[in-house]
Design a protein around this motif. Structure first.
Motif, PDB file in Angstrom:
ATOM      1  N   TRP A 171      12.641  -6.967  -9.669  1.00  0.00           N
ATOM      2  CA  TRP A 171      13.447  -5.749  -9.267  1.00  0.00           C
ATOM      3  C   TRP A 171      13.197  -4.248 -10.365  1.00  0.00           C
ATOM      4  O   TRP A 171      13.033  -2.966  -9.878  1.00  0.00           O
ATOM      5  N   ALA A 172      13.742  -5.177 -11.716  1.00  0.00           N
ATOM      6  CA  ALA A 172      13.860  -4.210 -12.197  1.00  0.00           C
ATOM      7  C   ALA A 172      12.460  -3.281 -12.482  1.00  0.00           C
ATOM      8  O   ALA A 172      12.439  -2.085 -12.611  1.00  0.00           O
ATOM      9  N   SER A 173      11.211  -4.564 -12.536  1.00  0.00           N
ATOM     10  CA  SER A 173      10.539  -3.387 -12.507  1.00  0.00           C
ATOM     11  C   SER A 173       9.970  -1.848 -11.164  1.00  0.00           C
ATOM     12  O   SER A 173       9.537  -1.433 -11.486  1.00  0.00           O
ATOM     13  N   ILE A 174      10.254  -2.802 -10.223  1.00  0.00           N
ATOM     14  CA  ILE A 174      10.057  -2.030  -9.077  1.00  0.00           C
ATOM     15  C   ILE A 174      10.906  -0.378  -9.708  1.00  0.00           C
ATOM     16  O   ILE A 174      10.504   0.743  -8.940  1.00  0.00           O
ATOM     17  N   LEU A 175      12.087  -0.386  -9.933  1.00  0.00           N
ATOM     18  CA  LEU A 175      13.019   0.288  -9.814  1.00  0.00           C
ATOM     19  C   LEU A 175      12.412   1.117 -10.907  1.00  0.00           C
ATOM     20  O   LEU A 175      11.731   2.651 -10.754  1.00  0.00           O
ATOM     21  N   ILE A 176      11.991   0.813 -11.698  1.00  0.00           N
ATOM     22  CA  ILE A 176      10.832   1.390 -13.321  1.00  0.00           C
ATOM     23  C   ILE A 176      10.377   2.093 -12.129  1.00  0.00           C
ATOM     24  O   ILE A 176       9.858   3.867 -12.573  1.00  0.00           O
ATOM     25  N   THR A 177       9.309   1.549 -11.418  1.00  0.00           N
ATOM     26  CA  THR A 177       8.076   1.577 -10.361  1.00  0.00           C
ATOM     27  C   THR A 177       8.291   3.470 -10.071  1.00  0.00           C
ATOM     28  O   THR A 177       7.602   4.611 -10.745  1.00  0.00           O
ATOM     29  N   PHE A 178       8.892   3.086  -9.210  1.00  0.00           N
ATOM     30  CA  PHE A 178       9.042   4.184  -8.360  1.00  0.00           C
ATOM     31  C   PHE A 178      10.197   5.307  -9.128  1.00  0.00           C
ATOM     32  O   PHE A 178      10.279   6.436  -8.684  1.00  0.00           O
ATOM     33  N   LEU A 179      11.026   4.637 -10.620  1.00  0.00           N
ATOM     34  CA  LEU A 179      11.571   5.982 -10.634  1.00  0.00           C
ATOM     35  C   LEU A 179      11.115   6.919 -11.725  1.00  0.00           C
ATOM     36  O   LEU A 179      10.515   8.271 -11.306  1.00  0.00           O
TER      37      LEU A 179
ATOM     38  N   TRP B 223       7.323  14.758   2.658  1.00  0.00           N
ATOM     39  CA  TRP B 223       6.200  13.621   3.405  1.00  0.00           C
ATOM     40  C   TRP B 223       4.591  13.763   2.308  1.00  0.00           C
ATOM     41  O   TRP B 223       4.129  11.960   3.249  1.00  0.00           O
ATOM     42  N   ILE B 224       4.472  14.825   1.994  1.00  0.00           N
ATOM     43  CA  ILE B 224       3.003  13.899   1.744  1.00  0.00           C
ATOM     44  C   ILE B 224       3.216  13.154   0.308  1.00  0.00           C
ATOM     45  O   ILE B 224       2.424  12.397  -0.173  1.00  0.00           O
ATOM     46  N   ALA B 225       4.206  13.114  -0.639  1.00  0.00           N
ATOM     47  CA  ALA B 225       4.817  12.711  -1.535  1.00  0.00           C
ATOM     48  C   ALA B 225       5.018  10.528  -0.978  1.00  0.00           C
ATOM     49  O   ALA B 225       4.635   9.980  -1.957  1.00  0.00           O
ATOM     50  N   ILE B 226       5.846  10.801   0.463  1.00  0.00           N
ATOM     51  CA  ILE B 226       6.017   9.443   0.423  1.00  0.00           C
ATOM     52  C   ILE B 226       4.831   8.605   0.334  1.00  0.00           C
ATOM     53  O   ILE B 226       4.289   6.888  -0.522  1.00  0.00           O
ATOM     54  N   PRO B 227       2.989   8.194   1.071  1.00  0.00           N
ATOM     55  CA  PRO B 227       1.836   8.051   1.099  1.00  0.00           C
ATOM     56  C   PRO B 227       1.756   7.373  -0.147  1.00  0.00           C
ATOM     57  O   PRO B 227       1.558   6.891  -0.122  1.00  0.00           O
ATOM     58  N   VAL B 228       1.627   8.781  -0.664  1.00  0.00           N
ATOM     59  CA  VAL B 228       0.980   8.469  -1.699  1.00  0.00           C
ATOM     60  C   VAL B 228       1.802   7.303  -2.825  1.00  0.00           C
ATOM     61  O   VAL B 228       1.250   7.075  -3.129  1.00  0.00           O
ATOM     62  N   PHE B 229       3.265   7.881  -3.215  1.00  0.00           N
ATOM     63  CA  PHE B 229       3.793   7.312  -3.688  1.00  0.00           C
ATOM     64  C   PHE B 229       3.517   5.677  -3.659  1.00  0.00           C
ATOM     65  O   PHE B 229       3.218   4.421  -4.018  1.00  0.00           O
ATOM     66  N   ILE B 230       2.960   5.464  -2.041  1.00  0.00           N
ATOM     67  CA  ILE B 230       3.351   3.771  -1.487  1.00  0.00           C
ATOM     68  C   ILE B 230       2.265   3.733  -2.100  1.00  0.00           C
ATOM     69  O   ILE B 230       2.128   1.909  -2.616  1.00  0.00           O
ATOM     70  N   LEU B 231       1.542   4.132  -2.040  1.00  0.00           N
ATOM     71  CA  LEU B 231      -0.018   3.289  -2.791  1.00  0.00           C
ATOM     72  C   LEU B 231      -0.309   3.555  -4.441  1.00  0.00           C
ATOM     73  O   LEU B 231      -0.707   3.127  -4.804  1.00  0.00           O
ATOM     74  N   SER B 232       0.477   4.903  -4.590  1.00  0.00           N
ATOM     75  CA  SER B 232       0.189   4.397  -6.308  1.00  0.00           C
ATOM     76  C   SER B 232       1.011   3.569  -7.520  1.00  0.00           C
ATOM     77  O   SER B 232       0.478   2.977  -8.165  1.00  0.00           O
ATOM     78  N   GLU B 233       2.303   3.446  -6.463  1.00  0.00           N
ATOM     79  CA  GLU B 233       2.489   2.121  -7.180  1.00  0.00           C
ATOM     80  C   GLU B 233       1.481   0.782  -6.664  1.00  0.00           C
ATOM     81  O   GLU B 233       1.909  -0.427  -7.556  1.00  0.00           O
ATOM     82  N   ALA B 234       0.477   0.749  -5.680  1.00  0.00           N
ATOM     83  CA  ALA B 234      -0.337  -0.719  -6.380  1.00  0.00           C
ATOM     84  C   ALA B 234      -1.355  -0.178  -7.516  1.00  0.00           C
ATOM     85  O   ALA B 234      -1.161  -1.321  -8.359  1.00  0.00           O
ATOM     86  N   ASN B 235      -1.523   1.107  -7.723  1.00  0.00           N
ATOM     87  CA  ASN B 235      -1.764   2.160  -9.082  1.00  0.00           C
ATOM     88  C   ASN B 235      -1.617   1.993  -9.884  1.00  0.00           C
ATOM     89  O   ASN B 235      -2.240   0.658 -11.376  1.00  0.00           O
ATOM     90  N   LEU B 236      -0.080   1.839 -10.107  1.00  0.00           N
ATOM     91  CA  LEU B 236       0.281   1.597 -11.426  1.00  0.00           C
ATOM     92  C   LEU B 236       0.418   0.354 -11.634  1.00  0.00           C
ATOM     93  O   LEU B 236       0.909  -0.589 -13.297  1.00  0.00           O
TER      94      LEU B 236
ATOM     95  N   MET C 154      -1.889  -1.588 -11.606  1.00  0.00           N
ATOM     96  CA  MET C 154      -2.843  -1.425 -12.722  1.00  0.00           C
ATOM     97  C   MET C 154      -2.242  -1.952 -14.437  1.00  0.00           C
ATOM     98  O   MET C 154      -3.004  -1.902 -15.103  1.00  0.00           O
ATOM     99  N   LEU C 155      -1.085  -1.423 -14.309  1.00  0.00           N
ATOM    100  CA  LEU C 155      -1.202  -0.998 -16.030  1.00  0.00           C
ATOM    101  C   LEU C 155       0.613  -1.756 -16.047  1.00  0.00           C
ATOM    102  O   LEU C 155       1.070  -1.515 -17.086  1.00  0.00           O
ATOM    103  N   GLY C 156       0.185  -2.643 -15.782  1.00  0.00           N
ATOM    104  CA  GLY C 156       2.610  -3.707 -15.146  1.00  0.00           C
ATOM    105  C   GLY C 156       2.630  -3.323 -15.097  1.00  0.00           C
ATOM    106  O   GLY C 156       3.902  -3.553 -15.805  1.00  0.00           O
ATOM    107  N   LEU C 157       3.056  -1.857 -14.278  1.00  0.00           N
ATOM    108  CA  LEU C 157       4.528  -1.154 -14.522  1.00  0.00           C
ATOM    109  C   LEU C 157       4.564  -1.997 -12.434  1.00  0.00           C
ATOM    110  O   LEU C 157       6.013  -1.664 -12.485  1.00  0.00           O
ATOM    111  N   GLY C 158       3.746  -1.746 -11.839  1.00  0.00           N
ATOM    112  CA  GLY C 158       3.931  -1.731 -10.602  1.00  0.00           C
ATOM    113  C   GLY C 158       4.993  -2.717 -10.002  1.00  0.00           C
ATOM    114  O   GLY C 158       5.981  -3.724 -10.614  1.00  0.00           O
ATOM    115  N   ILE C 159       4.569  -3.507  -9.211  1.00  0.00           N
ATOM    116  CA  ILE C 159       5.311  -4.571  -7.944  1.00  0.00           C
ATOM    117  C   ILE C 159       4.486  -5.596  -8.669  1.00  0.00           C
ATOM    118  O   ILE C 159       3.572  -6.217  -8.458  1.00  0.00           O
ATOM    119  N   ALA C 160       5.908  -6.547  -9.672  1.00  0.00           N
ATOM    120  CA  ALA C 160       4.922  -8.036  -9.178  1.00  0.00           C
ATOM    121  C   ALA C 160       4.565  -8.737  -8.919  1.00  0.00           C
ATOM    122  O   ALA C 160       5.419  -8.859  -7.907  1.00  0.00           O
TER     123      ALA C 160
END
Ligand SMILES: Nc1ncnc2c1ncn2[C@@H]1O[C@H](COP(=O)(O)OP(=O)(O)O)[C@@H](O)[C@H]1O
Ligand SMILES: [Mg+2]
Lengths: 266, 546, 275
Positions: free
Chosen positions: A131-139, A197-210, A212-218
């Protein structure tokens, strides 16, 4: 509110409610591995089937929705608020403040992001809770994406500042902060809404890309980014159309959200 | 000491078998196509290091000795025979006569001498040259006649034959320099980012059993294609005829679509493993270091992992539980007595409890009461590895151990593994391309940089690491293959017992071979599919059937 | 709506100005004129001669357009040159109000008419808007606008140019300023509406004793409304005097050209008589 907007509102509530009540609706946890039935097709026990590890796709979708639906809009809001704050300050202040801010935005966009994110990952301990990882990611997503929005809003704000109605407001003795709040901000709302509106789907998808760096949702937490990632392989969709469920849900969610909230704008 | 008689016998049989298996249908000519991942960085065989350059080298180069990819035995190629003498410091080759380079210049002992001069030139920085450097001092060649040459090394070189598999003989006289080759093909047009062409070498020396000149193919085209999905698509359209590596998912899909074309060559040399950070100076709490340095903890974790499920779920059954560092695919060196650590969570828990760990309310605590939780770092972007991590996470959760999976980008992971030591456990894959244990010295010696769990030790920190050091050094200087094998078997036993690396699975070698290709049989060793390029045939419209 | 006439001595506004824009150095060159309390002074001249610039200078808002002004502005005996932004804010809209040149673009497209009126009111008033509303509605009525709530709820894109112009006039006179600067307030209107607006100004002038700086290039309306007129040519006042005098006996060749350029519906000499 139009009927369409009402329907959208009900749908939206339903989506949010189901994802919040994920624990109640889904009898199994998102992490339970039914190792004897991996890749199961939709059936009574698993309405959307299971993934490669035998985890219930429905449970994962619901839990994933909870994460993504709550946090992506929150991060988008944060991002837009930051863009607006910086963009409006720059556009409104003008002069060297404006030039400096826009130079900073240019720099920010061209920064080697990968390195910065890697540094961030290096600073976070390895044993953070999911959960902390998720919060950090979206922050991070929210904080780091201010620059393009700020540029757009800056140019909007500076055009509005020079507009005839702003001049008249000044000529009628309107104080500067009030001018900003009452005259400039309302005119920037469509711009800000678009950014949002643009940001929401972008963020949903970038979370998956992050990820890759060990940041996203583990693992084992599911996220829409991760679930949507499974769609990259077209060969699998043909085998199991249930894989499309997250994409459908995302589309429904976004269009409902938009039709409900943009109606209320007017 | 010499093995040539046996080896030559083996070769003859292989050629014969290959020739017989052609059967009635025999096709000459045509073009074979497959994909490589990137452009070759060099066409100079002595400089090849990346896989694409090695492909060029393999298809075009002639060597004195080859490792038969199927039998894993040494077979004579340009050397008709060889003899290792002087305590393993000298080898004398008897060369094949009447062999021509692709441009028509004749091959002789001078070319071998020239090749050695060139490959050992310090200014060339040849990786092949480095592998021959057994100790300080010069490598001397002595041409003893047009078809006889002796090579003397400054120190004994155990298992030296395998090194000659990498050494492509280049011409001393040809004006075309290293472009004049002795292999079945010559490199042709290279369109960067697109393809590399290879044409038949008209002067290739090898003939088939019926006396026909090899190779059968007119040309080989290696398309540069990174995308595995596209590669499969092109395979299905018939645009490429071989795929050397398929992931389990694509393999299953192909076997469903066209059974017979998806080929499983059994266990490969690739394995997945997990290890704990045992570096004394690592920035970890001391109680965690104590866990990781405890054999019981490592063995308990190992026994808590259901390797069968890893194979079944992460690899769709296309993998075998791994027992130790050497995959069964390495027939010569594997210690066949070892079996994978058994999956017995109850026994694992009991083992931990004997050491003072206790399980309360679903959480495992160490004797000091610390919650047993650790992170498992792995490289991101690898779906299979992510699945393995998720499976292990659940297995350990059942023991009350919390595992945090942390996918990291590769450079960061390497940085943590080799420089900062800021990690707790790591999950990675390993490929032993070289079958010989000498190639693994840098892993097993406690002073080595790749001694991953605790690298660069000044003196071995544990008795068992000291014993591994001793055994590895012993096998590297022993010339008797039996003694070498015995020493290395013991190393494998110690590793099994102490579990510095928890070996998880050996992947299967999954490949695809089009029905139109004859004589192709996938093997575990690289190059999995075109290891016998001179014998490959393609039955398509272009080819002339004789 | 009557207010006692203040018996101040001297002119209400007295101006002596030079101004420049970054790319136009001499937009105004020593422009001097006075406006007496309760007087309607016309400022006429070709477009581009600097009339709007003068209006902005008086409110000390030329900076918003990037220009710079030098010189003195005395208002009610106070030198505005030294007035702080805070003091100027108190003057703008309350003491000196402005009706801008382009009606539609001067209304905020995102705000309802009611909200814009409220903003103008709020700038100088405390207390409840609801309490002030009846007076505002009355004001709308006095400028011939529909004074129902429905009209207040419209946004600028839903009203006509003429209505917009009158909304702007209503906004300008909310606080009964001493001086109203009307910058070409009739340019966007048809003849009939124009006439009504001119009547409105005359009435406001009469009833509130409001001085008006009436900026226009429309000599006909000037003749109909103004007591005095100043003629501006390329940043200089070339002639200033009673409206009658200027139309009947233009002294400066530029004024003569302006008058000659009028469409000859009637004789120039006859125009003065409408006043
Ligand atoms: N913001 C500005 N920057 C530069 N020049 C300007 C600006 N505004 C007006 N001008 C120029 O100054 C001159 C006077 O403009 P203005 O006062 O608007 O004229 P008028 O109101 O008499 O038509 C014009 O030539 C115009 O081009
Ligand atoms: Mg003007």
């Amino acid at each position: 509110m139009t009927t369409a907007a009402k329907v959208a509102g009900v749908l939206l509530l339903a989506v949010v409610a189901t994802s919040l009540a994920a624990g109640l609706l889904s009898p199994v946890s998102y992490e339970t591995q039914f190792r004897e039935s991996p890749n199961a097709p939709p059936c009574r026990q698993f309405p959307l089937g299971t993934d490669e590890l035998g985890r219930d796709r429905l449970a994962r979708l619901l839990y994933g929705s909870r994460v993504s639906l709550l946090l992506a809009p929150a991060a988008a809001g944060l991002s837009v608020a930051l863009s607006a704050l910086i963009g409006i300050t720059a556009g409104y202040a003008g002069g060297w403040v404006e030039r400096a801010t826009m130079a900073a935005a240019d720099l920010f966009v061209s920064l080697p992001w990968l390195f910065l994110l890697l540094t961030v990952r290096a600073l976070i301990p390895l044993n953070v809770t999911p959960w902390a990882s998720i919060l950090i990611t979206f922050l991070l997503l929210g904080v780091l994406s201010w620059a393009p929005g700020a540029r757009v809003i800056r140019s909007g704000a500076s055009a509005l500042k020079r507009s005839e109605f702003a001049l008249l407001a000044r000529a009628s003795g309107c104080p500067k902060p009030r001018l900003l709040w009452k005259h400039i901000l309302p005119n920037l709302r469509p711009l800000m809404a678009a950014q949002f509106w643009i940001a929401i789907p972008v963020f949903i998808l970038s979370e998956a890309n992050l990820g890759m760096l060990g940041l996203g949702i583990a693992e084992p937490l599911p996220s829409w980014g991760g679930l949507l990632g499974e769609l990259q392989d077209p060969g699998r969709i043909a085998g199991n159309p249930a894989l499309l469920a997250p994409a459908v849900l995302l589309t429904v969610f976004l269009s409902c959200f938009q039709s409900v909230f943009s109606k209320e704008d007017k | 000491m010499s093995f040539q008689a046996a080896s030559i016998g083996a070769t003859r049989r292989v050629v014969l078998v290959a020739a017989l298996s052609l059967g009635a249908c025999f096709v000459q000519g045509g073009e074979l196509r497959f994909s490589i991942r990137s452009d070759p960085k060099t066409f100079d065989p002595l400089l090849a290091q990346d896989e694409a350059s090695e492909t060029v080298r393999y298809l075009t180069g002639g060597t004195l000795i080859r490792i038969d990819r199927r039998t894993q035995k040494f077979i004579p190629e340009l050397a008709e025979s060889w003899q290792i003498t002087a305590g393993g410091t000298k080898v004398v080759f008897k060369l094949r006569q009447g062999v021509l380079f692709s441009d028509g210049t004749p091959f002789s002992a001078d070319d071998v001498a020239h090749t050695f001069r060139r490959v050992m030139d310090p200014n060339l920085h040849s990786p092949v040259g480095d592998s021959f450097r057994s100790g300080p001092g010069e490598i001397k060649t002595e041409v003893q006649g047009p078809a006889r040459i002796a090579v003397t090394f400054p120190a004994a070189l155990a298992g030296m034959e395998r090194l000659f598999d990498q050494l492509t003989i280049v011409s001393a006289r040809s004006p075309k320099k290293e472009r004049a080759t002795l292999g079945p093909f010559v490199a042709g047009e290279h369109k960067p980012g697109s393809y590399v062409m290879f044409r038949r070498n008209p002067n290739y020396w090898k003939k088939d059993a019926a006396g026909r000149r090899l190779p059968y193919l007119d040309s080989v085209r290696a398309d540069i294609q990174q995308n595995r999905d596209l590669e499969l698509l092109r395979f299905k359209r018939g645009e490429v005829q071989l795929i050397d590596t398929l992931d389990p998912e694509l393999f299953d899909r192909l076997s469903a679509d066209s059974p017979g074309e998806a080929r499983n060559a059994g266990a490969s040399l690739e394995s997945e493993m997990l290890w704990f950070n045992q570096v004394a100076a690592a920035p970890l709490p001391s109680y965690k270091k104590a866990w990781f340095r405890s054999k019981d903890f490592r063995r308990a974790v190992s026994s808590a992992i259901n390797r069968g499920d890893l194979c079944r779920l992460a690899y769709k059954g296309h993998a075998d539980p791994a027992a130790g560092p050497i995959s069964g695919a390495n027939r010569l060196w594997v210690n066949a007595k070892l079996t994978p650590h058994v999956f017995e969570p109850q026994a694992a828990l009991a083992r931990l409890q004997r050491g003072g760990f206790r399980l309360d309310a679903g959480t495992l605590r160490d004797p000091q009461g610390n919650v047993v939780e650790f992170s498992l770092a792995t490289n991101s972007g690898n779906k299979t590895r992510a699945r393995i991590a998720a499976l292990i996470q659940q297995d350990l959760a059942k023991m009350g151990i919390r595992l945090n999976v942390v996918p990291l980008d590769f450079p960061s992971l390497i940085e943590r593994m080799t420089r900062t030591y800021d990690y707790e456990a790591c999950l990675l894959g390993l490929v032993n391309v070289d079958l010989d244990p000498n190639a693994q010295m840098n892993v097993w010696l406690s002073s080595a940089g790749n001694h991953q769990w605790n690298p660069k030790q000044k003196t071995p920190e544990t008795p068992w690491e000291a014993e591994i050091d001793r055994l590895m050094l012993a096998q590297s200087s022993a010339l008797d293959p039996k003694k070498r094998k015995a020493a290395f078997d013991r190393v494998q036993e110690i590793v099994w017992e102490e579990a510095p690396f928890l070996y998880l699975v050996n992947k299967h070698a999954l490949a695809a071979v089009s029905r139109s290709v004859l004589n192709a049989s996938p093997v575990a060793l690289w190059p999995r599919l075109y290891w016998n390029p001179e014998f490959l045939q393609v039955a398509n419209q272009m080819a002339r059937t004789r | 709506m009557l207010e006692t006439v203040r018996n101040d001595f001297g002119p209400l506004l007295s101006v002596s100005l030079s101004a420049s824009y970054p790319d136009r150095p001499d937009v105004l060159q020593g422009v001097q004129f006075d406006v007496q309390p309760g007087e309607i002074l016309a400022l006429v001249g070709q477009s581009g001669c600097g009339k709007s610039t003068i209006a902005l200078c008086i409110l000390k808002l030329l900076g918003v357009k990037g220009g710079k002004a030098r010189g003195a502005i005395r208002f009610q005996g106070r030198d505005l040159e030294w007035a702080t932004e805070r003091e100027m804010r108190a003057i703008r809209g309350r003491e000196i109000a402005m009706v801008p040149q382009s009606p539609l673009s001067s209304l905020n497209p995102a705000l309802r008419i009611g909200a814009q009126l409220k903003e103008a009111w709020r700038a100088h008033a405390e207390g409840e808007w609801e309490a002030a509303k009846p007076r505002i509605l009355q004001l709308l009525e006095s400028v011939d606008l529909p004074c129902d709530e429905g009209f207040l709820r419209r946004v600028p894109s839903q009203i006509s140019v003429g209505q917009a112009q009158r909304v702007l006039i209503a906004m300008a006179v909310i606080h009964r300023p001493r001086l109203l600067i009307a910058d070409e307030p009739t340019s966007a209107l048809d003849l009939i509406t124009q006439r009504e607006v001119l009547d409105l100004f005359a009435r406001l002038n009469r009833e509130l004793n409001m001085a008006i700086l009436y900026i226009s290039h429309d000599l006909l309306s000037v003749a109909a409304l103004c007591h005095r007129a100043a003629v501006l040519e390329r940043g200089r006042i070339v002639e200033c005097g009673g409206a009658e005098q200027i139309f009947e006996r233009p002294a400066h060749p530029y004024t003569r050209r302006l008058i000659d350029a009028l469409p000859r519906v009637r004789q120039p000499s006859g125009i003065g008589q409408t006043f």
